[in-house]
Write a protein that holds these residues in place. Structure first.
Motif, PDB file in Angstrom:
ATOM      1  N   TYR A  44     -29.908 -28.536  -1.266  1.00  0.00           N
ATOM      2  CA  TYR A  44     -28.527 -28.927  -1.695  1.00  0.00           C
ATOM      3  C   TYR A  44     -28.453 -29.317  -3.369  1.00  0.00           C
ATOM      4  N   ARG A  45     -27.440 -29.117  -3.837  1.00  0.00           N
ATOM      5  CA  ARG A  45     -27.419 -29.219  -5.251  1.00  0.00           C
ATOM      6  C   ARG A  45     -26.060 -29.198  -5.782  1.00  0.00           C
ATOM      7  N   ASP A  46     -25.636 -30.121  -6.710  1.00  0.00           N
ATOM      8  CA  ASP A  46     -24.014 -30.092  -7.354  1.00  0.00           C
ATOM      9  C   ASP A  46     -22.948 -30.191  -6.242  1.00  0.00           C
ATOM     10  N   GLY A  47     -23.052 -30.691  -4.944  1.00  0.00           N
ATOM     11  CA  GLY A  47     -22.224 -30.820  -4.111  1.00  0.00           C
ATOM     12  C   GLY A  47     -21.953 -29.513  -2.958  1.00  0.00           C
ATOM     13  N   ALA A  48     -23.064 -28.543  -3.338  1.00  0.00           N
ATOM     14  CA  ALA A  48     -22.896 -27.629  -2.456  1.00  0.00           C
ATOM     15  C   ALA A  48     -24.276 -27.334  -1.775  1.00  0.00           C
ATOM     16  N   PHE A  49     -24.437 -26.506  -0.469  1.00  0.00           N
ATOM     17  CA  PHE A  49     -25.775 -26.214   0.207  1.00  0.00           C
ATOM     18  C   PHE A  49     -25.961 -24.581  -0.137  1.00  0.00           C
ATOM     19  N   PHE A  50     -26.971 -24.263  -0.345  1.00  0.00           N
ATOM     20  CA  PHE A  50     -27.629 -23.052  -0.521  1.00  0.00           C
ATOM     21  C   PHE A  50     -28.567 -22.324   0.313  1.00  0.00           C
ATOM     22  N   PHE A  51     -28.483 -21.437   0.750  1.00  0.00           N
ATOM     23  CA  PHE A  51     -29.749 -20.384   1.406  1.00  0.00           C
ATOM     24  C   PHE A  51     -29.427 -18.952   0.970  1.00  0.00           C
ATOM     25  N   GLY A  52     -30.606 -18.480   1.304  1.00  0.00           N
ATOM     26  CA  GLY A  52     -30.970 -16.895   1.054  1.00  0.00           C
ATOM     27  C   GLY A  52     -30.836 -16.294   2.443  1.00  0.00           C
ATOM     28  N   THR A  53     -30.528 -15.004   2.291  1.00  0.00           N
ATOM     29  CA  THR A  53     -30.652 -13.999   3.475  1.00  0.00           C
ATOM     30  C   THR A  53     -30.470 -12.597   2.795  1.00  0.00           C
ATOM     31  N   GLN A  54     -30.583 -11.501   3.824  1.00  0.00           N
ATOM     32  CA  GLN A  54     -30.253 -10.213   3.728  1.00  0.00           C
ATOM     33  C   GLN A  54     -28.857  -9.828   3.789  1.00  0.00           C
ATOM     34  N   GLY A  55     -28.306  -8.934   3.122  1.00  0.00           N
ATOM     35  CA  GLY A  55     -26.989  -8.501   3.502  1.00  0.00           C
ATOM     36  C   GLY A  55     -26.850  -7.868   5.046  1.00  0.00           C
ATOM     37  N   GLU A  56     -27.852  -7.361   5.288  1.00  0.00           N
ATOM     38  CA  GLU A  56     -28.047  -6.795   6.552  1.00  0.00           C
ATOM     39  C   GLU A  56     -28.055  -7.590   7.803  1.00  0.00           C
ATOM     40  N   SER A  57     -28.390  -8.874   7.669  1.00  0.00           N
ATOM     41  CA  SER A  57     -28.354 -10.124   8.547  1.00  0.00           C
ATOM     42  C   SER A  57     -26.934 -10.230   9.333  1.00  0.00           C
ATOM     43  N   ARG A  58     -27.055 -10.719  10.569  1.00  0.00           N
ATOM     44  CA  ARG A  58     -25.771 -11.157  11.146  1.00  0.00           C
ATOM     45  C   ARG A  58     -24.938 -12.055  10.428  1.00  0.00           C
ATOM     46  N   LYS A  59     -25.772 -13.110  10.155  1.00  0.00           N
ATOM     47  CA  LYS A  59     -24.902 -14.247   9.381  1.00  0.00           C
ATOM     48  C   LYS A  59     -24.125 -13.884   8.201  1.00  0.00           C
ATOM     49  N   ALA A  60     -24.924 -12.876   7.549  1.00  0.00           N
ATOM     50  CA  ALA A  60     -24.295 -12.367   6.262  1.00  0.00           C
ATOM     51  C   ALA A  60     -23.015 -11.640   6.511  1.00  0.00           C
ATOM     52  N   ARG A  61     -23.242 -10.719   7.421  1.00  0.00           N
ATOM     53  CA  ARG A  61     -21.981  -9.746   7.837  1.00  0.00           C
ATOM     54  C   ARG A  61     -20.922 -10.654   8.224  1.00  0.00           C
ATOM     55  N   ASN A  62     -21.150 -11.630   9.192  1.00  0.00           N
ATOM     56  CA  ASN A  62     -20.131 -12.764   9.517  1.00  0.00           C
ATOM     57  C   ASN A  62     -19.295 -13.329   8.525  1.00  0.00           C
ATOM     58  N   LEU A  63     -20.189 -13.778   7.684  1.00  0.00           N
ATOM     59  CA  LEU A  63     -19.598 -14.523   6.396  1.00  0.00           C
ATOM     60  C   LEU A  63     -18.867 -13.694   5.435  1.00  0.00           C
ATOM     61  N   MET A  64     -19.084 -12.472   5.411  1.00  0.00           N
ATOM     62  CA  MET A  64     -18.444 -11.636   4.545  1.00  0.00           C
ATOM     63  C   MET A  64     -17.162 -11.484   5.193  1.00  0.00           C
ATOM     64  N   ARG A  65     -17.112 -11.350   6.529  1.00  0.00           N
ATOM     65  CA  ARG A  65     -15.810 -11.276   7.356  1.00  0.00           C
ATOM     66  C   ARG A  65     -14.928 -12.445   7.456  1.00  0.00           C
ATOM     67  N   ASN A  66     -15.741 -13.645   7.507  1.00  0.00           N
ATOM     68  CA  ASN A  66     -14.813 -14.647   7.638  1.00  0.00           C
ATOM     69  C   ASN A  66     -16.012 -15.951   7.025  1.00  0.00           C
ATOM     70  N   GLN A  67     -15.363 -16.553   5.801  1.00  0.00           N
ATOM     71  CA  GLN A  67     -15.881 -17.440   5.179  1.00  0.00           C
ATOM     72  C   GLN A  67     -16.293 -18.836   5.711  1.00  0.00           C
ATOM     73  N   ASP A  68     -15.370 -19.010   6.762  1.00  0.00           N
ATOM     74  CA  ASP A  68     -15.694 -20.458   7.491  1.00  0.00           C
ATOM     75  C   ASP A  68     -17.204 -20.467   7.963  1.00  0.00           C
ATOM     76  N   VAL A  69     -17.816 -22.022   7.875  1.00  0.00           N
ATOM     77  CA  VAL A  69     -19.134 -21.893   8.133  1.00  0.00           C
ATOM     78  C   VAL A  69     -19.184 -23.279   8.526  1.00  0.00           C
ATOM     79  N   THR A  70     -20.101 -23.424   9.325  1.00  0.00           N
ATOM     80  CA  THR A  70     -20.505 -24.743   9.859  1.00  0.00           C
ATOM     81  C   THR A  70     -22.050 -25.145   9.808  1.00  0.00           C
ATOM     82  N   LEU A  71     -22.197 -26.085   9.212  1.00  0.00           N
ATOM     83  CA  LEU A  71     -23.631 -26.388   8.918  1.00  0.00           C
ATOM     84  C   LEU A  71     -24.181 -27.778   9.789  1.00  0.00           C
TER      85      LEU A  71
END
Length: 173
Positions: A44-71
């Motif tokens: 967490y930094r400057d009001g946002a959360f960050f994480f890394g992933t690979q473009g091939e991952s399901r979470k990345a594909r899902n977030l490219m299609r729909n940017q709504d996310v819950t942590l």
């Protein structure tokens, strides 16, 4: 109608809580309207959360299609606390090495994190996901007493209630 809820974290407590979290559960929408939930290392930094992933991952594909996310961020030992962050995901594709190293270095020596990120970059399309919170709900189980929360109807992505989706009488959760 309302239900009892433990008190939330105060703003200063929440900032401290965020800075200590290194693992969170990322929830994204699958194409069939189910939820994909997966633990990730985050920072967490400057009001946002960050994480890394690979473009091939399901979470990345899902977030490219729909940017709504819950942590979901939580402490599973005393004092029990949890924070649910409803947010908007931004995918960063370029110049992500330093951010990925920074996230991993919250629990790993920097040189080990950098070696890992470079190996991953050779094999995969590496991304960084930045989550901007839109709504944050927290619970601090160490605090005494309860507060009353309004009861809300829970809706699925299709706009039908849980009861309608399962062919039963509508019920409030």
């Amino acid at each position: 109608m309302s239900y009892p809820q433990k008190p939330p974290l105060r703003a200063a407590e929440m900032e401290s809580f965020f800075s200590r979290q290194t693992i969170g559960v990322v929830c994204s929408h699958n194409s069939d309207e189910t939820i994909h939930a997966v633990p990730v290392q985050l920072a967490y930094r400057d009001g946002a959360f960050f994480f890394g992933t690979q473009g091939e991952s399901r979470k990345a594909r899902n977030l490219m299609r729909n940017q709504d996310v819950t942590l979901l961020l939580d402490e599973r030992s005393e004092p029990y606390r949890s924070v649910t962050v409803y947010g908007h995901a931004e995918i960063e594709r370029h110049n992500v090495e330093d951010t990925r190293v920074w996230v991993l270095s919250t629990t790993t020596p920097v040189h080990v994190a950098r070696d890992f990120v470079r190996r991953m970059d050779k094999e995969f399309d590496s991304l960084v996901v930045r989550v901007w919170p839109k709504k944050v709900v927290s619970v601090d189980y160490s605090k005494t007493g309860f507060i009353e929360q309004p009861r809300e109807r829970q809706w699925v992505a299709s706009g039908r209630s849980v009861g309608e989706r399962h062919g039963t009488k509508e019920r409030t959760l």
